[in-house]
Design an enzyme around this catalytic site. Structure first.
Site, PDB file in Angstrom:
ATOM      1  N   THR A   1       0.808  -1.220   0.000  1.00 48.17           N
ATOM      2  CA  THR A   1       0.000   0.000   0.000  1.00 48.17           C
ATOM      3  C   THR A   1       0.841   1.269   0.000  1.00 48.17           C
ATOM      4  O   THR A   1       0.641   2.157  -0.836  1.00 48.17           O
ATOM      5  CB  THR A   1      -0.945  -0.004   1.209  1.00 48.17           C
ATOM      6  OG1 THR A   1      -1.910  -1.053   1.036  1.00 48.17           O
ATOM      7  CG2 THR A   1      -1.685   1.326   1.329  1.00 48.17           C
TER       8      THR A   1
ATOM      9  N   ASP B   1      -9.298  -3.876   0.491  1.00 50.29           N
ATOM     10  CA  ASP B   1      -8.064  -4.613   0.728  1.00 50.29           C
ATOM     11  C   ASP B   1      -8.207  -5.552   1.912  1.00 50.29           C
ATOM     12  O   ASP B   1      -7.755  -6.709   1.879  1.00 50.29           O
ATOM     13  CB  ASP B   1      -6.912  -3.623   0.950  1.00 50.29           C
ATOM     14  CG  ASP B   1      -5.548  -4.260   0.717  1.00 50.29           C
ATOM     15  OD1 ASP B   1      -5.484  -5.301   0.035  1.00 50.29           O
ATOM     16  OD2 ASP B   1      -4.549  -3.704   1.197  1.00 50.29           O
TER      17      ASP B   1
ATOM     18  N   ASN C   1       5.569  -0.999   3.529  1.00 50.87           N
ATOM     19  CA  ASN C   1       4.706  -0.404   4.539  1.00 50.87           C
ATOM     20  C   ASN C   1       5.483  -0.060   5.804  1.00 50.87           C
ATOM     21  O   ASN C   1       5.119   0.849   6.538  1.00 50.87           O
ATOM     22  CB  ASN C   1       3.555  -1.351   4.883  1.00 50.87           C
ATOM     23  CG  ASN C   1       2.565  -1.491   3.739  1.00 50.87           C
ATOM     24  OD1 ASN C   1       2.473  -0.627   2.872  1.00 50.87           O
ATOM     25  ND2 ASN C   1       1.827  -2.590   3.730  1.00 50.87           N
TER      26      ASN C   1
ATOM     27  N   ASP D   1      -3.757   0.883  -5.379  1.00 51.34           N
ATOM     28  CA  ASP D   1      -2.379   0.875  -4.880  1.00 51.34           C
ATOM     29  C   ASP D   1      -1.642  -0.408  -5.231  1.00 51.34           C
ATOM     30  O   ASP D   1      -0.412  -0.448  -5.264  1.00 51.34           O
ATOM     31  CB  ASP D   1      -2.364   1.086  -3.362  1.00 51.34           C
ATOM     32  CG  ASP D   1      -3.217   0.054  -2.618  1.00 51.34           C
ATOM     33  OD1 ASP D   1      -4.125  -0.552  -3.236  1.00 51.34           O
ATOM     34  OD2 ASP D   1      -2.993  -0.133  -1.405  1.00 51.34           O
ATOM     35  N   HIS D   2      -2.370  -1.474  -5.504  1.00 48.45           N
ATOM     36  CA  HIS D   2      -1.806  -2.772  -5.901  1.00 48.45           C
ATOM     37  C   HIS D   2      -2.961  -3.709  -6.207  1.00 48.45           C
ATOM     38  O   HIS D   2      -4.129  -3.378  -5.971  1.00 48.45           O
ATOM     39  CB  HIS D   2      -0.912  -3.363  -4.805  1.00 48.45           C
ATOM     40  CG  HIS D   2      -1.588  -3.525  -3.466  1.00 48.45           C
ATOM     41  ND1 HIS D   2      -2.552  -4.476  -3.227  1.00 48.45           N
ATOM     42  CD2 HIS D   2      -1.453  -2.843  -2.300  1.00 48.45           C
ATOM     43  CE1 HIS D   2      -2.969  -4.385  -1.973  1.00 48.45           C
ATOM     44  NE2 HIS D   2      -2.328  -3.379  -1.386  1.00 48.45           N
TER      45      HIS D   2
END
Length: 546
Positions: free
Chosen positions: A82, A306, A103, A353-354
């Site tokens: 993230t 997420d 992170n 973000d992914h």
């Protein structure tokens, strides 16, 4: 009933304020008056079409059918988490340059692990305790919002909203006016002393209305009957495994979140997204975003996706139901933008973000190679091996998400070459099932890779913050944890995300050529005729505007 009445009251307030706003232009302004970045965490590109049939007309479908869709947008580094995702969007460069490698990372000198936005100089504002010593100072470059503020001498307003602090802070950049996130302990939206000495009065008033108390009381009931969901069981045995006997979704998510704080469940619940949308509407109204000639920026981070993906997996009913509810939130938000700022005056981009891995168990049951990598066991065995080879000692200082941090002081005092030690660790780690490759920091510093997995590893590597050894798992493998899915690889399921542009002068088009997520920042800077962020290595995306 109380929640319904309250929401109707909120909508009435919103539309009453918008009715008195100036008449919106039907011709796009020279520059967008408001830029809104919508980031849906953990959203893979294929989710758009997986859930398409159950989407309404005013949310995802509206953005896609009226906007420009980059169909092949990817991150170009390996540790797809993230914090690196938000930093890459904002700066136009990879972690090797902006420095947000993960992170969290291990600091050798301090001998401690720190979060991506940790800053001991700051303190919490509005929170129940001083747990948010946060700022954006760990970003090593400027962001496109920094360049905007520098260009017009801080005449723009830059505000970011997320349930999670790192998401809010990294998107706001160094010169953001405000970043707001959710305090699990109190159920309030809070900030840090980096931005202000106190919360604005309008936010204090918003917190006093206690939206979270009403949202947390609601059961998460499915929007559709079981047979209408495109998603099935992770095990493929039943179409309705997301349902319990009383048809309440999310019960295993509550266990996943451990309920350690009263309001933490909202972070893994569709109501968390709705709460975020509610606050963003209030930000626009109370901060008068998009109301003058200076372009303002609002980051909107939807984070619940997420958490639900990690807990239940991409093929779960829970995740599909969450996206269908998010579709409704997007529809309401777009309607509000139409009334309050105007589509032609607002540039919106939607991305993630992914991506997300599939559940390895689900893959195995369908005869696809996959598995869970037990990192704790691997690092324990590594320590035993190093003790036998060199001498007893704590040779490994820390391990975090595919990165091994070695004890430099011990290695140096033992007279061992650090490069030799790193190579020994790489060779040992390659023996574990699920490990595709391992590369040392010495190799990444001394060799330039131009493509493939090694290039993605290098793009994730910053010599001051990254581990001494980075491992890459095989496709379909993830680290063993309390969840069934994650994101931390350079494979397509983790790197390929949506990128949709909408509003202002954006034309309806489909862009099939490859787009790097580093391209967002220079593209926005190009729209605004401002300098690119100073670390930018991305390029302007062509063909977006009329």
């Amino acid at each position: 009933m109380k929640l319904k009445i309250f929401c109707l009251g909120l909508l009435a307030t919103i539309f009453a304020s918008s009715a008195s706003a100036q008449k919106r232009k039907t011709i796009p302004s020279d520059k967008p008056q408001l830029i809104i970045g919508i980031v849906i965490e953990g959203m893979r590109y294929d989710y758009i079409y997986r859930y398409w049939d159950n989407f309404g007309e005013g949310g995802f479908r509206r953005l896609i059918e009226e906007g420009a869709v980059c169909r092949n947008a990817n991150y170009s580094y390996m540790l797809t988490q993230t914090s690196p995702g938000y930093a890459t969007i904002a700066t136009g460069c990879n972690p090797i340059t902006h420095g947000i490698v993960s992170n969290e990372w291990y600091m050798q000198l301090q001998e401690q692990r720190v979060g991506s936005v940790f800053d001991a100089k700051e303190k919490s504002i509005g929170a129940q305790n001083d747990s948010y010593k946060f700022s954006p100072r760990n970003i090593l470059t400027t962001t496109f919002t920094d360049e905007l503020q520098l260009f017009n001498n801080k005449r723009s307003k830059v505000i970011s909203v997320s349930l999670n602090p790192a998401s809010a802070i990294l998107a706001a950049g160094h010169m953001g006016n405000a970043a707001y996130w959710f305090d699990d302990a109190s159920g309030n939206w809070v900030t840090s002393s980096y931005y202000a000495d106190s919360l604005p009065q309008w936010l204090t008033d918003f917190n006093a209305k206690r939206f979270p108390d009403m949202y947390i009381e609601k059961d998460w009931l499915p929007m559709l009957s079981a047979d209408k969901y495109r998603a099935g069981s992770e095990k493929g045995k039943s179409r309705n495994t997301g349902f319990t006997d009383d048809h309440v979704l999310g019960k295993k998510i509550n266990s996943f979140m451990k309920k350690n704080k009263q309001y933490s469940r909202l972070k893994a619940n569709p109501s968390g997204n709705t709460l975020t949308k509610d606050l963003c509407v209030n930000v626009i109204v109370n901060e008068n975003l998009g109301q003058d000639e200076n372009t303002d920026y609002l980051n909107v981070a939807f984070t619940a996706s997420d958490y639900v993906s990690n807990a239940c997996g991409p093929n779960s009913v829970e995740l599909e139901d969450l996206y269908l509810r998010l579709d409704k939130d997007l529809e309401h938000f777009l309607q509000f933008i139409d009334e309050n700022v105007g589509k032609n005056n607002t540039l919106i981009y939607l991305t993630s973000d992914h991506g997300a891995s599939n559940n390895p168990t689900h893959l195995q049951e369908n005869n696809i190679p996959a598995g869970f990598f037990n990192a704790d066991r691997a690092v324990m065995l590594l320590g035993t091996y190093l003790n036998a080879k060199y001498d007893k000692g704590k040779w490994v200082s820390a391990y975090h998400n595919n990165q091994i941090y070695l004890n430099h002081n011990l290695i140096e005092s033992s007279g061992i070459s650090l490069q030799e030690f790193e190579n020994t660790v790489c060779s040992f780690m390659l023996q574990f099932s699920g490990v595709a490759d391992a590369v040392s920091a010495s190799t990444l510093r001394s060799t330039t890779f131009t493509n493939g997995a090694m290039a993605k590893m290098q793009n994730s590597f910053n010599p001051k913050r990254s581990g001494d050894v980075i491992i890459c798992l095989e496709p379909g493998w993830i680290e063993q944890s309390s969840g069934v899915s994650s994101s931390n690889s350079g494979y397509n399921y983790d790197t390929h995300v949506p990128l949709i542009w909408y509003g202002w002068k954006i034309k309806r088009t489909r862009i099939n050529q490859p787009v790097d997520m580093r391209d967002i920042a220079p593209t926005i800077a190009n729209f605004l005729d401002i300098p690119f962020p100073n670390g930018t290595s991305g390029n302007v995306i062509e063909g977006l505007t009329q």
